[in-house]
Motif scaffolding. Structure first.
Motif, PDB file in Angstrom:
ATOM      1  N   ALA A  16       0.846  -1.198   0.000  1.00  0.00           N
ATOM      2  CA  ALA A  16       0.000   0.000   0.000  1.00  0.00           C
ATOM      3  C   ALA A  16       0.875   1.240   0.000  1.00  0.00           C
ATOM      4  O   ALA A  16       2.009   1.224   0.468  1.00  0.00           O
ATOM      5  CB  ALA A  16      -0.881   0.008   1.247  1.00  0.00           C
ATOM      6  N   ILE A  17       0.303   2.299  -0.573  1.00  0.00           N
ATOM      7  CA  ILE A  17       1.000   3.585  -0.588  1.00  0.00           C
ATOM      8  C   ILE A  17       0.320   4.499   0.429  1.00  0.00           C
ATOM      9  O   ILE A  17      -0.913   4.614   0.421  1.00  0.00           O
ATOM     10  CB  ILE A  17       0.847   4.281  -1.972  1.00  0.00           C
ATOM     11  CG1 ILE A  17       1.369   3.407  -3.107  1.00  0.00           C
ATOM     12  CG2 ILE A  17       1.477   5.667  -1.965  1.00  0.00           C
ATOM     13  CD1 ILE A  17       2.793   3.591  -3.465  1.00  0.00           C
ATOM     14  N   TYR A  18       1.097   5.109   1.262  1.00  0.00           N
ATOM     15  CA  TYR A  18       0.551   6.098   2.186  1.00  0.00           C
ATOM     16  C   TYR A  18       1.139   7.457   1.780  1.00  0.00           C
ATOM     17  O   TYR A  18       2.258   7.788   2.146  1.00  0.00           O
ATOM     18  CB  TYR A  18       0.929   5.712   3.622  1.00  0.00           C
ATOM     19  CG  TYR A  18       0.388   6.644   4.678  1.00  0.00           C
ATOM     20  CD1 TYR A  18      -0.850   7.268   4.551  1.00  0.00           C
ATOM     21  CD2 TYR A  18       1.114   6.903   5.835  1.00  0.00           C
ATOM     22  CE1 TYR A  18      -1.341   8.110   5.536  1.00  0.00           C
ATOM     23  CE2 TYR A  18       0.620   7.747   6.826  1.00  0.00           C
ATOM     24  CZ  TYR A  18      -0.597   8.342   6.665  1.00  0.00           C
ATOM     25  OH  TYR A  18      -1.085   9.187   7.642  1.00  0.00           O
ATOM     26  N   PRO A  19       0.396   8.213   0.956  1.00  0.00           N
ATOM     27  CA  PRO A  19       0.935   9.481   0.472  1.00  0.00           C
ATOM     28  C   PRO A  19       0.567  10.657   1.384  1.00  0.00           C
ATOM     29  O   PRO A  19      -0.426  10.595   2.107  1.00  0.00           O
ATOM     30  CB  PRO A  19       0.214   9.648  -0.874  1.00  0.00           C
ATOM     31  CG  PRO A  19      -1.137   9.039  -0.633  1.00  0.00           C
ATOM     32  CD  PRO A  19      -0.954   7.949   0.401  1.00  0.00           C
ATOM     33  N   GLY A  20       1.357  11.678   1.314  1.00  0.00           N
ATOM     34  CA  GLY A  20       1.020  12.873   2.094  1.00  0.00           C
ATOM     35  C   GLY A  20       2.130  13.892   2.024  1.00  0.00           C
ATOM     36  O   GLY A  20       3.166  13.658   1.393  1.00  0.00           O
ATOM     37  N   SER A  21       1.886  15.010   2.686  1.00  0.00           N
ATOM     38  CA  SER A  21       2.905  16.056   2.729  1.00  0.00           C
ATOM     39  C   SER A  21       3.892  15.791   3.863  1.00  0.00           C
ATOM     40  O   SER A  21       5.072  16.121   3.751  1.00  0.00           O
ATOM     41  CB  SER A  21       2.248  17.420   2.946  1.00  0.00           C
ATOM     42  OG  SER A  21       1.285  17.653   1.954  1.00  0.00           O
ATOM     43  N   PHE A  22       3.394  15.250   4.949  1.00  0.00           N
ATOM     44  CA  PHE A  22       4.239  14.922   6.109  1.00  0.00           C
ATOM     45  C   PHE A  22       5.147  16.095   6.480  1.00  0.00           C
ATOM     46  O   PHE A  22       6.347  15.948   6.648  1.00  0.00           O
ATOM     47  CB  PHE A  22       5.066  13.647   5.850  1.00  0.00           C
ATOM     48  CG  PHE A  22       4.225  12.457   5.488  1.00  0.00           C
ATOM     49  CD1 PHE A  22       3.482  11.794   6.456  1.00  0.00           C
ATOM     50  CD2 PHE A  22       4.131  12.012   4.173  1.00  0.00           C
ATOM     51  CE1 PHE A  22       2.679  10.713   6.130  1.00  0.00           C
ATOM     52  CE2 PHE A  22       3.327  10.926   3.827  1.00  0.00           C
ATOM     53  CZ  PHE A  22       2.610  10.278   4.807  1.00  0.00           C
ATOM     54  N   ASP A  23       4.522  17.247   6.617  1.00  0.00           N
ATOM     55  CA  ASP A  23       5.286  18.487   6.867  1.00  0.00           C
ATOM     56  C   ASP A  23       4.938  19.070   8.230  1.00  0.00           C
ATOM     57  O   ASP A  23       4.274  20.109   8.289  1.00  0.00           O
ATOM     58  CB  ASP A  23       4.988  19.493   5.745  1.00  0.00           C
ATOM     59  CG  ASP A  23       5.797  20.769   5.915  1.00  0.00           C
ATOM     60  OD1 ASP A  23       6.980  20.665   6.265  1.00  0.00           O
ATOM     61  OD2 ASP A  23       5.241  21.863   5.720  1.00  0.00           O
ATOM     62  N   ILE A  44       4.486   1.893   1.577  1.00  0.00           N
ATOM     63  CA  ILE A  44       5.390   2.908   1.024  1.00  0.00           C
ATOM     64  C   ILE A  44       4.882   4.270   1.490  1.00  0.00           C
ATOM     65  O   ILE A  44       3.761   4.679   1.143  1.00  0.00           O
ATOM     66  CB  ILE A  44       5.414   2.859  -0.524  1.00  0.00           C
ATOM     67  CG1 ILE A  44       5.836   1.460  -1.004  1.00  0.00           C
ATOM     68  CG2 ILE A  44       6.334   3.944  -1.083  1.00  0.00           C
ATOM     69  CD1 ILE A  44       5.748   1.252  -2.510  1.00  0.00           C
ATOM     70  N   VAL A  45       5.667   4.929   2.291  1.00  0.00           N
ATOM     71  CA  VAL A  45       5.307   6.285   2.728  1.00  0.00           C
ATOM     72  C   VAL A  45       5.837   7.211   1.637  1.00  0.00           C
ATOM     73  O   VAL A  45       7.050   7.316   1.425  1.00  0.00           O
ATOM     74  CB  VAL A  45       5.937   6.624   4.095  1.00  0.00           C
ATOM     75  CG1 VAL A  45       5.583   8.049   4.511  1.00  0.00           C
ATOM     76  CG2 VAL A  45       5.484   5.623   5.165  1.00  0.00           C
ATOM     77  N   ALA A  46       4.917   7.838   0.901  1.00  0.00           N
ATOM     78  CA  ALA A  46       5.310   8.637  -0.265  1.00  0.00           C
ATOM     79  C   ALA A  46       5.114  10.126   0.038  1.00  0.00           C
ATOM     80  O   ALA A  46       3.988  10.594   0.222  1.00  0.00           O
ATOM     81  CB  ALA A  46       4.486   8.217  -1.479  1.00  0.00           C
ATOM     82  N   ILE A  47       6.212  10.824   0.075  1.00  0.00           N
ATOM     83  CA  ILE A  47       6.189  12.249   0.442  1.00  0.00           C
ATOM     84  C   ILE A  47       6.051  13.098  -0.826  1.00  0.00           C
ATOM     85  O   ILE A  47       6.856  12.980  -1.752  1.00  0.00           O
ATOM     86  CB  ILE A  47       7.470  12.623   1.216  1.00  0.00           C
ATOM     87  CG1 ILE A  47       7.574  11.728   2.468  1.00  0.00           C
ATOM     88  CG2 ILE A  47       7.485  14.101   1.583  1.00  0.00           C
ATOM     89  CD1 ILE A  47       8.862  11.883   3.244  1.00  0.00           C
ATOM     90  N   ALA A  48       5.010  13.930  -0.833  1.00  0.00           N
ATOM     91  CA  ALA A  48       4.727  14.726  -2.035  1.00  0.00           C
ATOM     92  C   ALA A  48       5.556  16.005  -2.069  1.00  0.00           C
ATOM     93  O   ALA A  48       5.675  16.713  -1.078  1.00  0.00           O
ATOM     94  CB  ALA A  48       3.246  15.077  -2.064  1.00  0.00           C
ATOM     95  N   HIS A  49       6.104  16.263  -3.242  1.00  0.00           N
ATOM     96  CA  HIS A  49       6.698  17.574  -3.549  1.00  0.00           C
ATOM     97  C   HIS A  49       5.506  18.392  -3.969  1.00  0.00           C
ATOM     98  O   HIS A  49       4.993  18.194  -5.062  1.00  0.00           O
ATOM     99  CB  HIS A  49       7.526  17.478  -4.840  1.00  0.00           C
ATOM    100  CG  HIS A  49       8.916  17.052  -4.691  1.00  0.00           C
ATOM    101  ND1 HIS A  49       9.932  17.914  -4.470  1.00  0.00           N
ATOM    102  CD2 HIS A  49       9.476  15.815  -4.798  1.00  0.00           C
ATOM    103  CE1 HIS A  49      11.078  17.257  -4.443  1.00  0.00           C
ATOM    104  NE2 HIS A  49      10.827  15.977  -4.633  1.00  0.00           N
ATOM    105  N   ASP A  50       4.995  19.213  -3.127  1.00  0.00           N
ATOM    106  CA  ASP A  50       3.803  19.960  -3.546  1.00  0.00           C
ATOM    107  C   ASP A  50       4.128  21.437  -3.618  1.00  0.00           C
ATOM    108  O   ASP A  50       4.175  22.118  -2.606  1.00  0.00           O
ATOM    109  CB  ASP A  50       2.635  19.678  -2.595  1.00  0.00           C
ATOM    110  CG  ASP A  50       1.312  20.095  -3.208  1.00  0.00           C
ATOM    111  OD1 ASP A  50       1.340  20.876  -4.180  1.00  0.00           O
ATOM    112  OD2 ASP A  50       0.269  19.648  -2.726  1.00  0.00           O
TER     113      ASP A  50
END
Ligand code: PNS
Length: 183
Positions: A16-23, A44-50
């Motif tokens: 599973a993918i756990y996406p987010g900003s994590f900021d 997979i902790v997926a950190i977004a370049h937003d």
């Protein structure tokens, strides 16, 4: 035979993918990852370049913190992505997106995002997990606000994140640039 067995086993792994900003990452996020590992073999902790968001921490800093926090958990992979989440997910062997749901206020945004992602890729499902009651009120945004005003965030974020927040809000802009924190 052995190779085929291994391949079959690997393809059966639930990722599973756990996406987010994590900021930055909070105990609320960590709780979701830990509970996801009860269901999935790998997260997979997926950190977004937003670029649309004014992030406090650079993606590099966020990666460092998340990696340090999960360094003892082999089935958590930390990654970063740019652009559409569905495109990123398509390049992995995951077909489930995990999102934490805090309260009714999160619902509308999450519902739109999950629906849009599913419309872009009908094979992609979003699994929502209710945030544990201890972290219902915790968000990266409020953590940053409290930390910026000198409030205590210990117990809501790991120690290393609390430390980085203190450093961030203490250091002058010139020093932050020097350290590459504001890239
Ligand atoms: O922690 P956040 O900020 O709520 O996470 C939001 C995130 C990063 C998961 C979301 O903004 C996202 O998926 N961004 C990538 C761009 C994208 O795919 N947008 C279409 C979904 S509506």
């Amino acid at each position: 035979m052995a190779k085929k067995g291994k391949e079959e086993k690997e393809s059966m792994n639930k990722v599973a993918i756990y996406p987010g900003s994590f900021d930055p990452i909070t105990y609320g996020h960590i709780d979701i990852v830990e509970r996801s590992l009860e269901i999935f073999d790998r997260v997979i902790v997926a950190i977004a370049h937003d670029s649309s968001k004014n992030a406090l921490f650079t993606v590099k800093e966020r990666m460092e913190m998340v990696k340090a926090i999960f360094s003892h958990v082999p089935n958590v992979v930390v990654d970063r992505f740019k652009g559409l989440l569905v495109d990123y997910v398509g390049n992995t062997n995951a077909n489930v997106i995990i999102r934490g749901l805090r309260a009714t206020s999160d619902f509308e945004y999450e519902f739109h995002m999950a629906s849009m992602n599913r419309s872009l890729n009908p094979r992609l499902d979003t699994l929502f997990m209710m945030t544990s009651k201890d972290y219902f009120f915790v968000s990266s945004r409020t953590i940053k606000e409290v930390a910026s005003l000198g409030g205590a965030v210990e117990g809501l974020v790991p120690g290393l994140v609390a430390k980085r927040l203190k450093q961030k809000f203490r250091l002058p802009v010139t020093k932050r640039k020097e350290l590459g924190w504001d890239d």
